[in-house]
Design a protein around this motif. Structure first.
Motif, PDB file in Angstrom:
ATOM      1  N   PHE A 150    -105.120  -2.814  99.673  1.00 50.54           N
ATOM      2  CA  PHE A 150    -105.943  -3.881  99.113  1.00 50.54           C
ATOM      3  C   PHE A 150    -105.093  -5.093  98.757  1.00 50.54           C
ATOM      4  CE2 PHE A 150    -107.646  -5.820  95.174  1.00 50.54           C
ATOM      5  CZ  PHE A 150    -108.812  -6.343  95.693  1.00 50.54           C
ATOM      6  N   ARG A 151    -103.982  -4.874  98.069  1.00 53.56           N
ATOM      7  CA  ARG A 151    -103.102  -5.980  97.674  1.00 53.56           C
ATOM      8  C   ARG A 151    -102.538  -6.682  98.892  1.00 53.56           C
ATOM      9  NH1 ARG A 151    -100.341  -7.377  93.039  1.00 53.56           N
ATOM     10  NH2 ARG A 151    -101.144  -5.535  91.986  1.00 53.56           N
ATOM     11  N   SER A 152    -102.167  -5.891  99.904  1.00 53.95           N
ATOM     12  CA  SER A 152    -101.624  -6.477 101.124  1.00 53.95           C
ATOM     13  C   SER A 152    -102.657  -7.326 101.831  1.00 53.95           C
ATOM     14  CB  SER A 152    -101.126  -5.371 102.055  1.00 53.95           C
ATOM     15  OG  SER A 152    -100.689  -5.898 103.287  1.00 53.95           O
ATOM     16  N   ARG A 153    -103.919  -6.861 101.858  1.00 51.77           N
ATOM     17  CA  ARG A 153    -104.967  -7.626 102.517  1.00 51.77           C
ATOM     18  C   ARG A 153    -105.206  -8.955 101.809  1.00 51.77           C
ATOM     19  NH1 ARG A 153    -109.686  -3.425 102.826  1.00 51.77           N
ATOM     20  NH2 ARG A 153    -108.257  -2.102 101.667  1.00 51.77           N
ATOM     21  N   LEU A 154    -105.202  -8.931 100.477  1.00 51.07           N
ATOM     22  CA  LEU A 154    -105.396 -10.170  99.746  1.00 51.07           C
ATOM     23  C   LEU A 154    -104.228 -11.127  99.968  1.00 51.07           C
ATOM     24  CD1 LEU A 154    -106.900  -9.085  96.311  1.00 51.07           C
ATOM     25  CD2 LEU A 154    -108.054 -10.057  98.287  1.00 51.07           C
ATOM     26  N   GLN A 183    -114.721   0.830  98.002  1.00 48.23           N
ATOM     27  CA  GLN A 183    -114.983   0.510  96.604  1.00 48.23           C
ATOM     28  C   GLN A 183    -114.026  -0.531  96.046  1.00 48.23           C
ATOM     29  OE1 GLN A 183    -114.598   4.108  94.321  1.00 48.23           O
ATOM     30  NE2 GLN A 183    -112.394   4.294  94.661  1.00 48.23           N
ATOM     31  N   GLU A 184    -112.857  -0.717  96.693  1.00 51.26           N
ATOM     32  CA  GLU A 184    -111.922  -1.722  96.188  1.00 51.26           C
ATOM     33  C   GLU A 184    -112.480  -3.132  96.313  1.00 51.26           C
ATOM     34  OE1 GLU A 184    -110.270  -0.782 100.394  1.00 51.26           O
ATOM     35  OE2 GLU A 184    -111.528   0.147  98.856  1.00 51.26           O
ATOM     36  N   PHE A 185    -113.515  -3.301  97.148  1.00 51.07           N
ATOM     37  CA  PHE A 185    -114.155  -4.601  97.273  1.00 51.07           C
ATOM     38  C   PHE A 185    -115.531  -4.628  96.599  1.00 51.07           C
ATOM     39  CE2 PHE A 185    -110.938  -5.295 100.502  1.00 51.07           C
ATOM     40  CZ  PHE A 185    -110.669  -6.649 100.372  1.00 51.07           C
ATOM     41  N   VAL A 224    -116.808  -7.946  95.103  1.00 49.08           N
ATOM     42  CA  VAL A 224    -117.528  -8.919  95.935  1.00 49.08           C
ATOM     43  C   VAL A 224    -119.026  -8.645  95.866  1.00 49.08           C
ATOM     44  CG1 VAL A 224    -117.912  -9.754  98.283  1.00 49.08           C
ATOM     45  CG2 VAL A 224    -115.577  -9.322  97.481  1.00 49.08           C
ATOM     46  N   ARG A 225    -119.395  -7.382  96.019  1.00 47.07           N
ATOM     47  CA  ARG A 225    -120.818  -7.023  96.020  1.00 47.07           C
ATOM     48  C   ARG A 225    -121.431  -7.076  94.626  1.00 47.07           C
ATOM     49  NH1 ARG A 225    -118.294  -4.116  99.968  1.00 47.07           N
ATOM     50  NH2 ARG A 225    -117.571  -2.526  98.508  1.00 47.07           N
ATOM     51  N   SER A 226    -120.609  -7.222  93.602  1.00 49.40           N
ATOM     52  CA  SER A 226    -121.153  -7.314  92.244  1.00 49.40           C
ATOM     53  C   SER A 226    -121.741  -8.695  91.952  1.00 49.40           C
ATOM     54  CB  SER A 226    -120.048  -7.026  91.215  1.00 49.40           C
ATOM     55  OG  SER A 226    -119.160  -8.129  91.076  1.00 49.40           O
ATOM     56  N   ILE A 227    -121.432  -9.666  92.771  1.00 51.47           N
ATOM     57  CA  ILE A 227    -121.901 -11.035  92.518  1.00 51.47           C
ATOM     58  C   ILE A 227    -123.418 -11.110  92.681  1.00 51.47           C
ATOM     59  CG2 ILE A 227    -121.735 -13.450  93.215  1.00 51.47           C
ATOM     60  CD1 ILE A 227    -118.952 -12.791  94.363  1.00 51.47           C
ATOM     61  N   ARG A 228    -124.065 -11.701  91.692  1.00 54.10           N
ATOM     62  CA  ARG A 228    -125.499 -11.971  91.747  1.00 54.10           C
ATOM     63  C   ARG A 228    -125.720 -13.451  91.425  1.00 54.10           C
ATOM     64  NH1 ARG A 228    -125.265  -7.673  93.533  1.00 54.10           N
ATOM     65  NH2 ARG A 228    -126.440  -5.776  93.112  1.00 54.10           N
ATOM     66  N   VAL A 229    -126.566 -14.088  92.218  1.00 51.13           N
ATOM     67  CA  VAL A 229    -126.918 -15.489  91.978  1.00 51.13           C
ATOM     68  C   VAL A 229    -128.422 -15.549  91.713  1.00 51.13           C
ATOM     69  CG1 VAL A 229    -126.898 -17.836  92.875  1.00 51.13           C
ATOM     70  CG2 VAL A 229    -125.092 -16.246  93.551  1.00 51.13           C
ATOM     71  N   TYR A 230    -128.800 -15.990  90.506  1.00 49.65           N
ATOM     72  CA  TYR A 230    -130.209 -16.083  90.134  1.00 49.65           C
ATOM     73  C   TYR A 230    -130.621 -17.556  90.152  1.00 49.65           C
ATOM     74  CZ  TYR A 230    -129.467 -11.319  88.440  1.00 49.65           C
ATOM     75  OH  TYR A 230    -129.151  -9.985  88.350  1.00 49.65           O
ATOM     76  N   ARG A 242    -118.362  -8.994  88.446  1.00 53.68           N
ATOM     77  CA  ARG A 242    -117.379  -8.108  87.823  1.00 53.68           C
ATOM     78  C   ARG A 242    -116.068  -8.289  88.566  1.00 53.68           C
ATOM     79  NH1 ARG A 242    -119.471  -4.000  84.505  1.00 53.68           N
ATOM     80  NH2 ARG A 242    -121.763  -3.881  84.533  1.00 53.68           N
ATOM     81  N   ASP A 243    -114.966  -8.363  87.835  1.00 55.04           N
ATOM     82  CA  ASP A 243    -113.684  -8.493  88.519  1.00 55.04           C
ATOM     83  C   ASP A 243    -113.227  -7.129  89.034  1.00 55.04           C
ATOM     84  OD1 ASP A 243    -112.518  -7.118  86.366  1.00 55.04           O
ATOM     85  OD2 ASP A 243    -111.690  -8.919  85.447  1.00 55.04           O
ATOM     86  N   TYR A 244    -112.010  -7.069  89.563  1.00 57.44           N
ATOM     87  CA  TYR A 244    -111.523  -5.858  90.212  1.00 57.44           C
ATOM     88  C   TYR A 244    -111.503  -4.650  89.275  1.00 57.44           C
ATOM     89  CZ  TYR A 244    -108.468  -2.787  92.935  1.00 57.44           C
ATOM     90  OH  TYR A 244    -107.944  -1.722  93.633  1.00 57.44           O
ATOM     91  N   VAL A 245    -111.272  -4.880  87.966  1.00 58.51           N
ATOM     92  CA  VAL A 245    -111.205  -3.764  87.017  1.00 58.51           C
ATOM     93  C   VAL A 245    -112.517  -3.565  86.264  1.00 58.51           C
ATOM     94  CG1 VAL A 245    -108.721  -3.936  86.735  1.00 58.51           C
ATOM     95  CG2 VAL A 245    -110.206  -5.231  85.202  1.00 58.51           C
ATOM     96  N   GLY A 246    -113.551  -4.346  86.591  1.00 57.15           N
ATOM     97  CA  GLY A 246    -114.859  -4.123  86.006  1.00 57.15           C
ATOM     98  C   GLY A 246    -115.273  -5.038  84.880  1.00 57.15           C
TER      99      GLY A 246
END
Length: 211
Positions: A83-87, A122-124, A127-133, A198-202
């Motif tokens: 994950f770190r390498s990909r970023l 799950q490491e990403f 990204v899927r936690s983002i919600r736009v209302y 939510r950030d990477y650690v929640g």
């Protein structure tokens, strides 16, 4: 995870998908800084400003456009990078002549409207936690009924970072976006855009733009 890898990757913000000369696409900076909880740095401040600019009407855009960040720009074909390498590889331009440039890869990925590597793990999840209302709600008490108009929608991210809108009820949005409607209001209109993540650690974060 902090934003240690983000230093030097952003030289500006605005409507351009790319940062200035020598910098990676700003969506790579948004990805890094969002994962790290928006740490304090000039690079992450610029990324956060662009993240919010995109939800400021009009139009309301996906705040993270991961398809503009070439995550697979220099990933070896024979192994799945960490994950770190990909970023890191997303944030830095490749120096190898045999690897397509980030601009070339980004152009291909933009057409697909999703990440150019598998981000379903799950490491990403951040990204899927983002919600736009996007709330547009009007209520008016008439003589014998309550007249309501609700064209609210919610924007979400799919398994590969693809963004889509769907219909939603203003009465179900989080209270930081709009207070709970009780009975029939005396009138008025609520127009606002709220974004949460939510950030990477929640850790949870949110922003609200009224208009």
């Amino acid at each position: 995870m902090g934003c240690l890898l983000a230093a030097g990757i952003v030289t500006g913000s605005g409507k351009d998908a790319e940062a200035g000369p020598g910098g990676a696409p700003i969506d790579c900076a948004i990805l890094l800084c969002l994962a790290g909880g928006w740490p304090s740095s000039p690079e992450c401040s610029a990324a956060h400003a662009e993240f919010i600019r995109r939800i400021t009407p009009w139009p309301v855009e996906p705040p993270l456009q991961i398809w503009r960040c070439p995550l697979g720009a220099s990933a070896p074909a024979q192994e799945r990078p960490s994950f770190r390498s990909r970023l890191f590889r997303a944030a830095m331009r490749s120096s190898g002549d045999a690897v397509p440039s980030p601009e070339e890869i980004a152009a291909r990925v933009i057409q697909a409207n999703q990440a150019d590597i598998d981000i379903s793990g799950q490491e990403f999840n951040f990204v899927r936690s983002i919600r736009v209302y996007h709330v547009d709600f009007t209520a008016r008490k008439e003589r014998d009924y309550c007249g309501e108009h609700d064209s609210t929608r919610v924007g979400t991210y799919g398994p590969q970072g693809e963004f889509s809108w769907s219909g939603f009820s203003a009465k179900s949005v989080p209270t930081y976006v709009m207070s709970r409607v009780r009975g029939c209001p005396e009138g008025g209109r609520v127009r606002a855009v709220g974004v949460e993540w939510r950030d990477y650690v929640g850790n949870v974060g949110s922003e609200l733009v009224r208009y």
